[in-house]
Structure formats: structure tokens, C-alpha cells
Scaffold this motif. Structure first.
Motif, mmCIF file in Angstrom:
data_model
loop_
_atom_site.group_PDB
_atom_site.id
_atom_site.type_symbol
_atom_site.label_atom_id
_atom_site.label_comp_id
_atom_site.label_asym_id
_atom_site.label_seq_id
_atom_site.Cartn_x
_atom_site.Cartn_y
_atom_site.Cartn_z
ATOM 1 N N ALA A 88 -5.465 -4.042 -8.442
ATOM 2 C CA ALA A 88 -5.638 -4.994 -9.458
ATOM 3 C C ALA A 88 -6.454 -4.628 -10.588
ATOM 4 O O ALA A 88 -6.223 -5.045 -11.712
ATOM 5 N N ASP A 89 -7.400 -3.787 -10.325
ATOM 6 C CA ASP A 89 -8.350 -3.065 -11.551
ATOM 7 C C ASP A 89 -7.259 -1.676 -12.107
ATOM 8 O O ASP A 89 -7.940 -1.008 -12.945
ATOM 9 N N ASP A 90 -6.000 -1.859 -11.795
ATOM 10 C CA ASP A 90 -5.121 -0.722 -12.794
ATOM 11 C C ASP A 90 -5.458 0.587 -12.063
ATOM 12 O O ASP A 90 -5.150 1.584 -12.817
ATOM 13 N N SER A 91 -6.118 0.841 -11.037
ATOM 14 C CA SER A 91 -6.251 2.135 -10.289
ATOM 15 C C SER A 91 -5.320 2.309 -9.409
ATOM 16 O O SER A 91 -4.651 1.201 -8.770
ATOM 17 N N ASP A 92 -5.042 3.568 -8.896
ATOM 18 C CA ASP A 92 -4.109 3.961 -7.799
ATOM 19 C C ASP A 92 -5.193 4.511 -6.686
ATOM 20 O O ASP A 92 -5.863 5.233 -6.647
ATOM 21 N N VAL A 93 -4.603 4.199 -5.603
ATOM 22 C CA VAL A 93 -5.004 4.880 -4.400
ATOM 23 C C VAL A 93 -3.805 5.524 -3.383
ATOM 24 O O VAL A 93 -3.008 4.824 -2.932
ATOM 25 N N ARG A 94 -4.181 6.595 -2.982
ATOM 26 C CA ARG A 94 -3.382 7.638 -2.120
ATOM 27 C C ARG A 94 -3.324 7.110 -0.950
ATOM 28 O O ARG A 94 -4.607 6.864 -0.436
ATOM 29 N N LEU A 95 -2.182 6.844 -0.011
ATOM 30 C CA LEU A 95 -2.105 6.514 1.198
ATOM 31 C C LEU A 95 -2.066 7.615 2.072
ATOM 32 O O LEU A 95 -0.893 8.155 2.143
ATOM 33 N N PRO A 96 -2.907 8.439 2.845
ATOM 34 C CA PRO A 96 -2.803 9.446 3.598
ATOM 35 C C PRO A 96 -1.694 9.221 4.626
ATOM 36 O O PRO A 96 -1.631 8.114 5.359
ATOM 37 N N ALA A 97 -0.889 10.134 4.825
ATOM 38 C CA ALA A 97 0.060 10.251 5.891
ATOM 39 C C ALA A 97 1.098 9.328 5.767
ATOM 40 O O ALA A 97 2.047 9.174 6.449
ATOM 41 N N VAL A 98 1.265 8.641 4.603
ATOM 42 C CA VAL A 98 2.584 7.867 4.096
ATOM 43 C C VAL A 98 3.161 8.367 3.101
ATOM 44 O O VAL A 98 2.976 8.215 1.842
ATOM 45 N N SER A 99 4.300 8.982 3.590
ATOM 46 C CA SER A 99 5.235 9.689 2.799
ATOM 47 C C SER A 99 6.400 8.520 2.423
ATOM 48 O O SER A 99 6.369 7.693 3.134
ATOM 49 N N TYR A 100 7.482 9.145 1.731
ATOM 50 C CA TYR A 100 8.634 8.356 1.499
ATOM 51 C C TYR A 100 9.228 8.191 2.802
ATOM 52 O O TYR A 100 9.672 6.785 2.811
ATOM 53 N N ASP A 101 9.493 8.922 3.524
ATOM 54 C CA ASP A 101 10.137 8.700 4.969
ATOM 55 C C ASP A 101 9.333 7.637 5.921
ATOM 56 O O ASP A 101 10.042 7.079 6.742
ATOM 57 N N ARG A 102 7.991 7.257 5.654
ATOM 58 C CA ARG A 102 7.267 6.335 6.303
ATOM 59 C C ARG A 102 7.239 5.071 5.567
ATOM 60 O O ARG A 102 6.400 3.974 6.169
ATOM 61 N N LEU A 103 7.847 4.899 4.659
ATOM 62 C CA LEU A 103 7.832 3.590 3.932
ATOM 63 C C LEU A 103 8.274 2.366 4.618
ATOM 64 O O LEU A 103 7.612 1.337 4.515
ATOM 65 N N ALA A 104 9.428 2.674 5.585
ATOM 66 C CA ALA A 104 9.688 1.376 6.137
ATOM 67 C C ALA A 104 8.685 0.867 7.195
ATOM 68 O O ALA A 104 8.530 0.067 7.567
ATOM 69 N N ASP A 105 8.002 2.028 7.896
ATOM 70 C CA ASP A 105 6.962 1.672 8.620
ATOM 71 C C ASP A 105 5.722 0.816 7.877
ATOM 72 O O ASP A 105 5.257 -0.130 8.558
ATOM 73 N N LEU A 106 5.289 1.227 6.847
ATOM 74 C CA LEU A 106 4.212 0.704 5.976
ATOM 75 C C LEU A 106 4.898 -0.849 5.596
ATOM 76 O O LEU A 106 3.970 -1.665 5.707
ATOM 77 N N VAL A 107 6.092 -1.030 5.202
ATOM 78 C CA VAL A 107 6.616 -2.341 4.843
ATOM 79 C C VAL A 107 6.316 -3.075 6.156
ATOM 80 O O VAL A 107 6.147 -4.394 6.219
ATOM 81 N N ALA A 108 6.982 -2.660 7.198
ATOM 82 C CA ALA A 108 6.899 -3.487 8.779
ATOM 83 C C ALA A 108 5.621 -3.868 9.045
ATOM 84 O O ALA A 108 5.320 -5.023 9.489
#
Length: 158
Positions: A88-108
């Protein structure tokens, strides 16, 4: 919990094997090479992203950060590397170990708090078709519609 697969430790074993050969040539000076596989093994075990009801915990090699769901504004998909949360403060935080192929796991794991960027509702197809026909009908001038109808009537008369 989304983490780096444990199978990555095979790479650590290979690094250990590669560090052993120079060590055997000069043990007094090259013992420090064994720090590389140890550091990689610690990185594999420590790096993870944990999704819970209270928020997301992003843990990297040297730091840990908790992000509440109220702070999350969106999700960024970079071309390379790990996914990023847009806060919300317009900054970005990297999510370690969550690459594009793990996006479905994050959403679930988020329980609907992070929407699936590739999901299109079934009703959207019907609404899109209705919008397309409405736009197509509204863009055709009336005189062309009348001439098309008269041409169709002449074809049926013949």
C-alpha cells in the motif's frame, strides 16, 4: 510454506565434491572453499515464504519480514527472479522461493486474498461476446444496414 526444493541439496553435494579436489592439492590454504557449499546449504534451508491467516512471512538468508494482508495492494510478475508483492505504501517486497511456476501455490495458500492473474470467469466470455455484438451493431451506419436489408430482400425474390 513455499520453499526451495530439498532436491537442491544435490547441487550442494556437487559443490562439495568440486571443492575437495583443490583442497587435497593445498589443504593449508584452500580449506576455506568448503564455506561455499555450507553457505549454499544454509541458504536452501532458510529461504522460504510462509502464507498464513495473518499475512505473509518472507524469510531470506539474513532477514525475516512479516506483511499483513491489509498492506498488500497487488502482485508483480517480473521477467526473472522471484515474485514481488506491491504494498500500500508503493514499495515492493520480494517473496523468496516463489517463482512464476509456484504462483498457483501462492494463490491457493492465500485463500483468495491474492487473485489468480490468469483466471477468467466463465460469465466473462458471454459478457465479452455480448459487448462485441453491441459494439459491432452500433458502429455500422444506418444506411448500410438498410442497403444490406434491401439486398437480402432482392436475393430472396429471385
Amino acid at each position: 510454506m513455499i520453499r526451495i526444493p530439498r532436491l537442491a541439496h544435490i547441487g550442494v553435494f556437487l559443490l562439495l565434491f568440486c571443492a575437495a579436489f583443490p583442497f587435497f592439492g593445498w589443504p593449508a590454504g584452500l580449506w576455506v572453499l568448503f564455506a561455499i557449499p555450507v553457505a549454499v546449504a544454509v541458504w536452501i534451508e532458510r529461504t522460504r515464504t510462509t502464507v498464513s491467516e495473518s499475512g505473509i512471512d518472507a524469510r531470506s538468508m539474513f532477514s525475516t519480514r512479516h506483511i499483513d494482508w491489509s498492506e498488500v495492494k497487488g502482485l508483480r510478475l517480473p521477467k526473472r527472479g522471484y515474485l514481488q508483492l506491491h504494498l500500500a505504501d508503493d514499495s515492493d517486497v520480494r517473496l523468496p522461493a516463489v517463482s512464476y511456476d509456484r504462483l498457483a501455490d501462492l494463490v491457493a495458500a492465500s485463500g483468495g486474498r491474492i487473485p489468480d492473474p490468469f483466471f477468467e470467469p466463465e460469465d466473462a466470455d458471454a459478457a465479452a461476446e455480448a459487448d462485441e455484438t453491441a459494439v459491432a451493431e452500433s458502429t455500422v451506419p444506418e444506411n448500410e444496414v438498410a442497403s444490406a436489408e434491401s439486398a437480402k430482400a432482392e436475393d430472396t425474390d429471385r
